[in-house]
Design a protein around this motif. Structure first.
Motif, PDB file in Angstrom:
ATOM      1  N   GLY A  30     137.302  49.927 116.131  1.00  5.08           N
ATOM      2  CA  GLY A  30     137.405  50.328 114.993  1.00  5.08           C
ATOM      3  C   GLY A  30     137.575  49.840 113.479  1.00  5.08           C
ATOM      4  O   GLY A  30     137.926  50.578 112.594  1.00  5.08           O
ATOM      5  N   ASN A  31     138.236  48.587 113.732  1.00  5.78           N
ATOM      6  CA  ASN A  31     138.481  47.847 112.543  1.00  5.78           C
ATOM      7  C   ASN A  31     137.795  47.796 111.058  1.00  5.78           C
ATOM      8  O   ASN A  31     136.128  48.159 111.642  1.00  5.78           O
ATOM      9  CB  ASN A  31     138.762  46.144 113.092  1.00  5.78           C
ATOM     10  CG  ASN A  31     140.428  46.228 112.768  1.00  5.78           C
ATOM     11  OD1 ASN A  31     141.425  47.255 113.070  1.00  5.78           O
ATOM     12  ND2 ASN A  31     140.703  45.031 113.833  1.00  5.78           N
ATOM     13  N   GLY A  32     137.841  47.633 109.938  1.00  2.00           N
ATOM     14  CA  GLY A  32     137.186  47.615 108.846  1.00  2.00           C
ATOM     15  C   GLY A  32     136.057  46.595 108.923  1.00  2.00           C
ATOM     16  O   GLY A  32     135.104  46.688 108.596  1.00  2.00           O
ATOM     17  N   GLY A  33     136.420  45.543 109.518  1.00  2.21           N
ATOM     18  CA  GLY A  33     135.757  43.862 109.391  1.00  2.21           C
ATOM     19  C   GLY A  33     134.477  44.187 110.309  1.00  2.21           C
ATOM     20  O   GLY A  33     134.112  43.473 110.711  1.00  2.21           O
ATOM     21  N   VAL A  34     135.032  45.610 111.465  1.00  4.46           N
ATOM     22  CA  VAL A  34     133.343  45.886 112.619  1.00  4.46           C
ATOM     23  C   VAL A  34     132.596  46.633 111.592  1.00  4.46           C
ATOM     24  O   VAL A  34     132.677  47.703 111.780  1.00  4.46           O
ATOM     25  CB  VAL A  34     133.662  46.400 113.607  1.00  4.46           C
ATOM     26  CG1 VAL A  34     132.416  46.577 114.801  1.00  4.46           C
ATOM     27  CG2 VAL A  34     134.831  45.455 114.054  1.00  4.46           C
ATOM     28  N   SER A  35     131.141  46.208 111.284  1.00  4.06           N
ATOM     29  CA  SER A  35     130.204  46.518 110.253  1.00  4.06           C
ATOM     30  C   SER A  35     128.726  45.524 110.589  1.00  4.06           C
ATOM     31  O   SER A  35     129.637  44.257 111.056  1.00  4.06           O
ATOM     32  CB  SER A  35     130.649  46.918 109.203  1.00  4.06           C
ATOM     33  OG  SER A  35     130.442  45.677 108.429  1.00  4.06           O
ATOM     34  N   ILE A  36     127.560  46.623 109.949  1.00  4.28           N
ATOM     35  CA  ILE A  36     126.716  45.656 110.464  1.00  4.28           C
ATOM     36  C   ILE A  36     125.941  44.902 109.466  1.00  4.28           C
ATOM     37  O   ILE A  36     125.157  43.980 110.115  1.00  4.28           O
ATOM     38  CB  ILE A  36     125.829  47.348 110.033  1.00  4.28           C
ATOM     39  CG1 ILE A  36     124.456  46.552 111.019  1.00  4.28           C
ATOM     40  CG2 ILE A  36     125.350  47.386 108.840  1.00  4.28           C
ATOM     41  CD1 ILE A  36     124.196  46.480 112.078  1.00  4.28           C
TER      42      ILE A  36
END
Lengths: 274, 383
Positions: B236-242
């Motif tokens: 759920g970290n900020g780094g986990v994005s598309i």
């Protein structure tokens, strides 16, 4: 035919304390060569120089007249096979795959089936074909040793070095392995170089004996009856002994004679400084 | 005297040994039943390894699909895959834009980065353990995680993390490379023995942890909470994005492919330096090269997901129990198992309690006991 040559080789783990002093040695004929000598005299050290595991401080080592310092590990490995004293692998594979590692240089040129065949032949030679799917770490020390020898044999190099191949083996297999190695040399025209501690078994099966003495030099090199004399053993090992010579004559060819010195060790000269 | 082909004449050789040697020299006959049996068994064991790998891949497919259906917005399992497939082909129907947004932007990154991140950490663990000959080697004991932790902490306390996640990712990545560099430098200075290297890694780990602790003592409460969440590691970290997913995919795939191509050499290296050199491998150079690749692989993953533990250390051990220590199979198996473990744990963390639990915590809670149970059940000489 492969030729190995040591020219004025000095080796030490640091320059102040040399382990090997000015080694000169030429092996230019196939056969079973045994290195003997007291503890700490540099037996393992000298064989490790042939694979560039140890790099000499001075002098040259030539294989077929090529200085090995100019060769890559990969090039040397095609000529010289080496099986170190057994070590427990951190993550062990089964026996077949452990021996298969010895076929590493053949993985590109041989099919899996061919490699498996070579591995199985070597296992049969060492009488361990029933251990194929046992984990290496689950074996006894003697079985480890047999696996290690099999791994050396499957490398199919013209020169094979085995560091104490009979360590941990029972008497029967000590005799069998030495006899087998002598026969393998004769069958395949190989140079097999081993380190050995048992003088009598060495005397019986080695074609040539290399005797190392302190402080890391070649003391004698020749046939067992030339090297394993009363004087040499007393001088190099510090042990009084008697020698009984035993002549073996071939049934097939009466001209084919082998003189075997049997060594009876009497007393260790503990008052002598080594 | 020539030694060659004098077997029959040699008085030192018994008939039995001469026969054995002749038999060995002739080779195995085609009708040799025991050899045929051995080959059959070898092929059966090989098939089992492929089955294990296939099962992990299948579980990933199922859990990934299921994972995308979970959430406040209702999307079916098959529908989830349809939406992904449509989106890849660029087909986004007018009336489906919300579904597409939810699947593609909200739920998919978590799955993709989970799978690839888990795979990357697991492969890094396999290789580190093999080349350092140590069952405890992973991204923690080689200092990679501590370096990343310090980098991320630095970014969060100095305000570099405000607004975007890239400050954290960049600093975490850069600092996580330092311990690997230190290990390599130390091994160059003394000798590159595996024990030296892991000691250097642990030494570096303590230094970075101490620096991180100091930074945290000075940090304000808001940054402290942020740091704490990052250190636990979560999908759920900020780094986990598309936007970041392609970076993780490319980094992990590239490293894993290179490592897989070297798998045969890793097997040889694992038998010890002397035997590796004798088989033609420059052991010292190879170990440094592999450490560099795995260091970068682990760094790339932890800078996006935070300090996820367990997967890198334990996945290789679990896979070894099932398929053995041959790296040619262990590497792909661990990659898939690691990816699977990561998304399964994340999924459990999302649905088990009313407050979502971070993936690292779930993995340790469930994986720890399972792992100990496996050790007790199959303790026979895996290590």
């Amino acid at each position: 035919m492969t030729k190995i040559e040591f020219q004025n080789v000095d080796f030490g783990y640091d320059a102040d304390s040399l382990v090997l002093h000015d080694i000169n040695l030429t092996i230019d004929k196939p056969g079973f060569y045994c290195i003997i000598g007291p503890n700490g005299v540099g037996k393992s050290t000298i064989v490790k120089c042939l694979n560039k595991i140890n790099i000499p401080l001075k002098g040259k080592i030539l294989i077929d007249d090529v200085d090995i310092s100019t060769l890559k590990y990969h090039d040397i490995s095609k000529t010289v096979g080496f099986v170190p004293v057994f070590s427990q692998d951190a993550f062990s594979m089964n026996v077949i795959d452990t021996i298969m590692v010895g076929r590493f240089n053949h993985t590109k040129t041989c099919t899996k089936e061919e490699n498996l065949r070579k591995v199985y032949e070597a296992m049969r030679l060492m009488r361990i074909e029933d251990l194929g799917y046992k984990k290496f770490n689950a074996l006894s020390a003697g079985q480890h040793q047999k696996v290690a020898i099999a791994r050396g044999i499957v490398q199919e190099t013209p020169v094979l070095i085995l560091d104490e191949p009979t360590a941990n083996l029972d008497v029967k297999y000590q005799v069998y392995v030495m006899e087998m190695l002598r026969a393998v040399c004769e069958k395949r025209n190989l140079i097999v170089l081993t380190i050995s501690h048992d003088l009598n078994i060495t005397a019986k099966y080695a074609h040539k004996v290399i005797m190392l003495a302190r402080p890391g030099k070649v003391y004698a090199f020749g046939s067992p009856s030339e090297v394993l004399t009363q004087e040499n053993i007393t001088e190099v090992y510090g042990v009084n002994c008697r020698i009984i010579e035993d002549v073996h004559v071939s049934e097939e060819d009466p001209d084919f004679k082998v003189v075997i010195p049997h060594i009876i060790l009497d007393e260790a000269l503990m008052d002598r400084a080594d | 005297m020539t030694f060659y082909n004098e077997l029959e004449k040699d008085p030192m050789l018994s008939k039995a040994v001469v026969d054995t040697i002749d038999e060995w020299d002739t080779g195995i006959q085609s009708d040799d039943m025991s050899f045929t049996e051995t080959v059959k068994e070898y092929k059966r064991l090989q098939r089992m390894k492929y089955v294990f790998i296939a099962v992990c891949a299948a579980v990933i497919g199922i859990v990934a699909g299921y994972s995308i259906t979970i959430g406040s917005y209702d999307i079916g399992f098959v529908q989830a895959y349809e939406i992904i497939w449509d989106h890849i082909r660029g087909i986004i129907p007018e009336d489906m834009t919300t579904e597409h947004y939810v699947v593609w932007n909200l739920r998919l990154p978590r799955v993709i980065i989970g799978v690839f991140g888990g795979a990357g950490l697991a492969v890094a663990g396999v290789v580190m353990q093999s080349i350092l000959k140590n069952p405890l080697a992973d991204s923690y004991t080689t200092g990679v995680s501590s370096g990343a932790g310090f980098g991320a902490t630095l970014a969060m306390t100095t305000g570099l993390a405000v607004g975007s996640s890239y400050g954290v990712i960049t600093l975490a990545f850069l600092f996580s490379l330092i311990p690997t560099g230190i290990i390599i430098a130390i091994s160059k200075m003394s000798n590159a023995s595996p024990t030296t290297m892991i000691m250097a890694g642990i030494g570096t780990m303590y230094i970075f942890n101490a620096m991180t602790t100091v930074m945290m003592l000075w940090a304000d409460p808001q940054a402290l909470a942020q740091i704490y969440a990052w250190q636990v590691g979560s999908l759920g970290n900020g780094g986990v994005s598309i936007e970041n997913a392609p970076i993780v995919i490319v980094a992990v795939l590239a490293c894993v492919i290179v490592i897989q191509l070297m798998a045969g050499k890793i097997n040889v290296l694992a038998t010890g330096d002397e035997s590796a050199k004798a088989l033609g491998i420059d052991a010292d150079k190879m170990r440094i090269l592999l450490l560099l690749i795995t260091g970068m692989l682990a760094a790339a993953v932890v800078s996006f997901v935070g300090l996820v533990g367990f997967v890198g250390l334990v996945t290789p051990h679990i896979c070894r129990m099932f398929i053995g220590a041959d790296n040619r199979y262990l590497i792909p198996a661990s990659a898939l198992f690691g990816g699977m473990l990561m998304i399964v744990a994340d999924q459990i963390g999302r649905v088990a309690l009313s407050t979502p639990l971070p993936v690292g915590v779930v993995m340790s809670f469930i994986g720890g006991p399972v792992f100990i149970w496996l050790i007790l059940r199959k303790s026979k000489n895996v290590w």
